[in-house]
Design a protein around this motif. Structure first.
Motif, PDB file in Angstrom:
ATOM      1  N   SER A 351      49.068  32.447  72.170  1.00 43.12           N
ATOM      2  CA  SER A 351      48.486  33.793  72.284  1.00 43.12           C
ATOM      3  C   SER A 351      49.351  34.825  71.548  1.00 43.12           C
ATOM      4  CB  SER A 351      48.351  34.151  73.762  1.00 43.12           C
ATOM      5  OG  SER A 351      47.872  35.438  73.908  1.00 43.12           O
ATOM      6  N   HIS A 352      50.671  34.680  71.711  1.00 44.76           N
ATOM      7  CA  HIS A 352      51.577  35.624  71.078  1.00 44.76           C
ATOM      8  C   HIS A 352      51.489  35.533  69.553  1.00 44.76           C
ATOM      9  CE1 HIS A 352      55.058  38.228  70.742  1.00 44.76           C
ATOM     10  NE2 HIS A 352      55.688  37.318  69.988  1.00 44.76           N
ATOM     11  N   CYS A 353      51.376  34.321  69.033  1.00 47.49           N
ATOM     12  CA  CYS A 353      51.249  34.111  67.589  1.00 47.49           C
ATOM     13  C   CYS A 353      49.970  34.761  67.054  1.00 47.49           C
ATOM     14  CB  CYS A 353      51.282  32.628  67.291  1.00 47.49           C
ATOM     15  SG  CYS A 353      51.020  32.220  65.540  1.00 47.49           S
ATOM     16  N   LEU A 354      48.892  34.622  67.797  1.00 50.69           N
ATOM     17  CA  LEU A 354      47.614  35.188  67.378  1.00 50.69           C
ATOM     18  C   LEU A 354      47.689  36.710  67.305  1.00 50.69           C
ATOM     19  CD1 LEU A 354      44.679  34.659  66.614  1.00 50.69           C
ATOM     20  CD2 LEU A 354      44.113  34.701  69.071  1.00 50.69           C
ATOM     21  N   GLN A 355      48.338  37.295  68.313  1.00 50.78           N
ATOM     22  CA  GLN A 355      48.469  38.749  68.334  1.00 50.78           C
ATOM     23  C   GLN A 355      49.258  39.252  67.117  1.00 50.78           C
ATOM     24  OE1 GLN A 355      50.156  39.818  72.076  1.00 50.78           O
ATOM     25  NE2 GLN A 355      48.303  39.240  73.259  1.00 50.78           N
ATOM     26  N   LYS A 356      50.342  38.528  66.813  1.00 53.15           N
ATOM     27  CA  LYS A 356      51.169  38.953  65.668  1.00 53.15           C
ATOM     28  C   LYS A 356      50.384  38.823  64.370  1.00 53.15           C
ATOM     29  CE  LYS A 356      55.447  37.767  65.462  1.00 53.15           C
ATOM     30  NZ  LYS A 356      56.666  36.925  65.426  1.00 53.15           N
ATOM     31  N   CYS A 357      49.609  37.761  64.224  1.00 53.57           N
ATOM     32  CA  CYS A 357      48.815  37.562  63.004  1.00 53.57           C
ATOM     33  C   CYS A 357      47.795  38.690  62.835  1.00 53.57           C
ATOM     34  CB  CYS A 357      48.132  36.209  63.047  1.00 53.57           C
ATOM     35  SG  CYS A 357      49.285  34.826  62.893  1.00 53.57           S
ATOM     36  N   ILE A 358      47.138  39.073  63.903  1.00 52.85           N
ATOM     37  CA  ILE A 358      46.119  40.139  63.846  1.00 52.85           C
ATOM     38  C   ILE A 358      46.773  41.475  63.460  1.00 52.85           C
ATOM     39  CG2 ILE A 358      44.484  41.477  65.221  1.00 52.85           C
ATOM     40  CD1 ILE A 358      43.894  38.907  66.787  1.00 52.85           C
ATOM     41  N   MET A 359      47.939  41.720  64.062  1.00 57.72           N
ATOM     42  CA  MET A 359      48.612  42.995  63.788  1.00 57.72           C
ATOM     43  C   MET A 359      49.017  43.084  62.312  1.00 57.72           C
ATOM     44  SD  MET A 359      51.998  44.552  65.657  1.00 57.72           S
ATOM     45  CE  MET A 359      51.108  44.453  67.207  1.00 57.72           C
ATOM     46  N   LYS A 360      49.598  41.989  61.803  1.00 57.69           N
ATOM     47  CA  LYS A 360      50.006  41.993  60.402  1.00 57.69           C
ATOM     48  C   LYS A 360      48.800  42.120  59.476  1.00 57.69           C
ATOM     49  CE  LYS A 360      54.343  39.482  60.944  1.00 57.69           C
ATOM     50  NZ  LYS A 360      55.129  38.317  60.517  1.00 57.69           N
ATOM     51  N   SER A 361      47.722  41.431  59.822  1.00 58.38           N
ATOM     52  CA  SER A 361      46.507  41.525  58.990  1.00 58.38           C
ATOM     53  C   SER A 361      45.981  42.960  58.961  1.00 58.38           C
ATOM     54  CB  SER A 361      45.433  40.565  59.530  1.00 58.38           C
ATOM     55  OG  SER A 361      45.897  39.227  59.457  1.00 58.38           O
ATOM     56  N   ALA A 362      46.023  43.634  60.128  1.00 60.04           N
ATOM     57  CA  ALA A 362      45.536  45.032  60.195  1.00 60.04           C
ATOM     58  C   ALA A 362      46.395  45.953  59.321  1.00 60.04           C
ATOM     59  CB  ALA A 362      45.532  45.503  61.641  1.00 60.04           C
ATOM     60  N   ILE A 363      47.718  45.716  59.365  1.00 65.35           N
ATOM     61  CA  ILE A 363      48.625  46.570  58.568  1.00 65.35           C
ATOM     62  C   ILE A 363      48.355  46.372  57.087  1.00 65.35           C
ATOM     63  CG2 ILE A 363      51.051  46.937  57.941  1.00 65.35           C
ATOM     64  CD1 ILE A 363      51.727  46.268  60.868  1.00 65.35           C
ATOM     65  N   TRP A 364      48.312  45.101  56.689  1.00 63.17           N
ATOM     66  CA  TRP A 364      48.066  44.834  55.265  1.00 63.17           C
ATOM     67  C   TRP A 364      46.671  45.317  54.841  1.00 63.17           C
ATOM     68  CZ3 TRP A 364      51.521  43.745  51.765  1.00 63.17           C
ATOM     69  CH2 TRP A 364      52.765  43.204  52.141  1.00 63.17           C
ATOM     70  N   GLY A 365      45.732  45.242  55.712  1.00 67.06           N
ATOM     71  CA  GLY A 365      44.388  45.751  55.387  1.00 67.06           C
ATOM     72  C   GLY A 365      44.395  47.264  55.164  1.00 67.06           C
ATOM     73  N   SER A 366      45.168  47.926  56.049  1.00 70.20           N
ATOM     74  CA  SER A 366      45.252  49.395  55.907  1.00 70.20           C
ATOM     75  C   SER A 366      45.932  49.775  54.594  1.00 70.20           C
ATOM     76  CB  SER A 366      46.038  49.972  57.096  1.00 70.20           C
ATOM     77  OG  SER A 366      45.379  49.670  58.312  1.00 70.20           O
ATOM     78  N   VAL A 367      46.971  49.030  54.250  1.00 66.87           N
ATOM     79  CA  VAL A 367      47.671  49.307  52.985  1.00 66.87           C
ATOM     80  C   VAL A 367      46.738  49.123  51.803  1.00 66.87           C
ATOM     81  CG1 VAL A 367      49.542  48.544  51.469  1.00 66.87           C
ATOM     82  CG2 VAL A 367      49.940  48.787  53.947  1.00 66.87           C
ATOM     83  N   VAL A 368      46.012  47.997  51.831  1.00 68.20           N
ATOM     84  CA  VAL A 368      45.082  47.711  50.725  1.00 68.20           C
ATOM     85  C   VAL A 368      44.018  48.810  50.631  1.00 68.20           C
ATOM     86  CG1 VAL A 368      43.322  46.103  49.894  1.00 68.20           C
ATOM     87  CG2 VAL A 368      45.493  45.225  50.772  1.00 68.20           C
ATOM     88  N   LEU A 369      43.495  49.226  51.794  1.00 65.89           N
ATOM     89  CA  LEU A 369      42.464  50.276  51.803  1.00 65.89           C
ATOM     90  C   LEU A 369      43.030  51.594  51.262  1.00 65.89           C
ATOM     91  CD1 LEU A 369      39.609  51.148  52.577  1.00 65.89           C
ATOM     92  CD2 LEU A 369      40.448  51.666  54.888  1.00 65.89           C
ATOM     93  N   LEU A 370      44.255  51.902  51.629  1.00 65.67           N
ATOM     94  CA  LEU A 370      44.870  53.154  51.158  1.00 65.67           C
ATOM     95  C   LEU A 370      45.073  53.125  49.643  1.00 65.67           C
ATOM     96  CD1 LEU A 370      46.111  55.903  51.832  1.00 65.67           C
ATOM     97  CD2 LEU A 370      48.287  54.714  52.257  1.00 65.67           C
ATOM     98  N   VAL A 371      45.577  51.985  49.166  1.00 68.60           N
ATOM     99  CA  VAL A 371      45.816  51.860  47.708  1.00 68.60           C
ATOM    100  C   VAL A 371      44.495  51.964  46.956  1.00 68.60           C
ATOM    101  CG1 VAL A 371      46.612  50.302  45.894  1.00 68.60           C
ATOM    102  CG2 VAL A 371      47.959  50.562  48.002  1.00 68.60           C
TER     103      VAL A 371
END
Length: 387
Positions: A351-371
């Motif tokens: 469960s902890h691994c899944l949460q970390k993966c989702i959080m990182k994906s959201a951050i990278w998604g936000s960066v990509v969207l901003l760029v």
């Protein structure tokens, strides 16, 4: 003439003549072996025979069919007919016959006369011919009820009388006779051997068997069956044991199939087998037998509970926890158990691994969207007409 008639006649004669005689002398049985000797001894001397009391003046012997045998008078001893060469007389009037044959059996009578020729006594004997006893033969068998049955028999011998000596104790004669004349007794079996000897006798001979050592195995008791389920839940272990019984042999019957005897024996003699466990109950019986008996256990229904996958994982996997692989943005992350504490909870790690993966994906998604948004704005500004 019947024996009781002779006895009555003798009693009457004794009372009438006024002398006493041993009543047994009036109906005495004489036993002789075939080819042997027979002696008819006169123990009674009637008082009417002689004033000296030594003997009568004349003795006349004959057989029951009135065949004359001998006449003893004073000093003249005469045997007649077929008894001429097999007859012998004694001073007191007793008779001896030799080379006895079967035709010699029967009643013999003697008349006693005094010096005046008066009949003073009438006595009789019964001659019975017997075969001597041959050497007894002893056999024994072990019965299912835990007793030893001994049998004793002789090949030759008239009217045999049996007795037993067990371990030197006083003879016992409580025989049960079979149709062929065998004497049988039963005694309780013991763990120690029993020394047994048979004695057989009749009126003319006695013979003894050789001593034998008899021992029997103990019958098997009712088997007890137990079962247990191994930790992996796939093996059913069955054990069978008996409380008593010499050299027990075990076999198993599972759901009516042919018996199987591939036991693994423990130090206490328990027979154990292992079979694949099924979800349905298994009907099991254990059979135990030895040389003299057989016993079957009660049927039991044996089954093991179904084991879940999570419960099986620690048993079926290696001692190390499995690695969990996760891929995020073309990068591989390995959560190896060697970097985790030994008491870590596997479900919590997932469960902890899944949460970390989702959080990182959201951050990278936000960066990509901003760029991307920034690039679009700059493109629009660059293409706008200048004033």
């Amino acid at each position: 003439m019947p024996p009781h008639f002779h006895l009555c006649f003798l009693l009457f004669f004794c009372l009438d003549q006024g002398f006493s005689a041993q009543l047994e002398q009036g109906n005495v049985s004489v036993y002789a072996a075939l080819g042997g000797q027979a002696e008819f001894i006169l123990h009674v001397i009637p008082s009417g025979c002689s004033h000296t009391g030594r003997r009568c003046s004349e003795y006349e012997w004959r057989k029951q069919d009135n065949t004359k045998i001998a006449n003893f008078k004073e000093q003249n001893w005469t045997c007649v007919n077929v008894y001429k060469h097999k007859c012998k007389g004694y001073e007191n009037g007793s008779l001896q016959l030799s080379n006895i044959s079967t035709e010699d059996s029967g009643y013999y009578f003697v008349d006693l006369y005094n010096t005046t020729g008066t009949l003073v006594a009438k006595l009789w004997f019964l001659l019975q011919i017997q075969d001597p006893i041959s050497e007894p033969k002893v056999n024994y068998s072990c019965l299912k009820n835990g007793t030893i049955q001994f049998s004793c028999s002789v090949q030759n011998g008239t009217d045999p009388v049996y007795s037993w000596a067990i371990e030197g104790m006083s003879p016992v004669d409580n025989c049960i006779y079979t149709q062929n004349g065998t004497c049988t007794i039963s005694i309780t079996s013991q763990l120690m051997p029993r020394e047994v000897k048979c004695t057989v006798k009749n009126q003319i001979s006695t013979n003894f068997s050789r001593s034998i050592i008899a021992s029997c195995p103990d019958p098997v008791s009712e088997p007890k069956v137990n079962y247990s389920c191994l930790k992996n839940g796939t093996i059913l272990q069955l054990s069978c044991s008996v409380q008593s019984g010499t050299d027990p042999e075990y076999s198993w019957t599972i759901e009516g199939m042919s018996p199987m005897d591939n036991c693994t024996y423990s130090q206490n003699g328990t027979c154990t087998i292992s079979i694949a466990s099924q979800l349905m109950p298994r009907e099991v019986t254990c059979t135990v037998k030895n040389q003299i008996s057989m016993n079957v256990s009660h049927s039991i229904n044996a089954s093991c509970p179904e084991t879940s996958t999570s419960a099986l994982a620690p048993t079926l996997a290696s001692s190390e926890l499995p690695s969990i692989i996760s891929t995020v943005d073309n990068r591989t992350m390995s959560l190896d158990n060697r970097t985790m504490p030994k008491n870590i909870n596997t479900s919590w790690t997932d469960s902890h691994c899944l949460q970390k993966c989702i959080m990182k994906s959201a951050i990278w998604g936000s960066v990509v969207l901003l760029v991307t948004s920034l690039a679009l704005i700059l493109g629009c500004l660059y293409t706008m007409p200048k004033e």
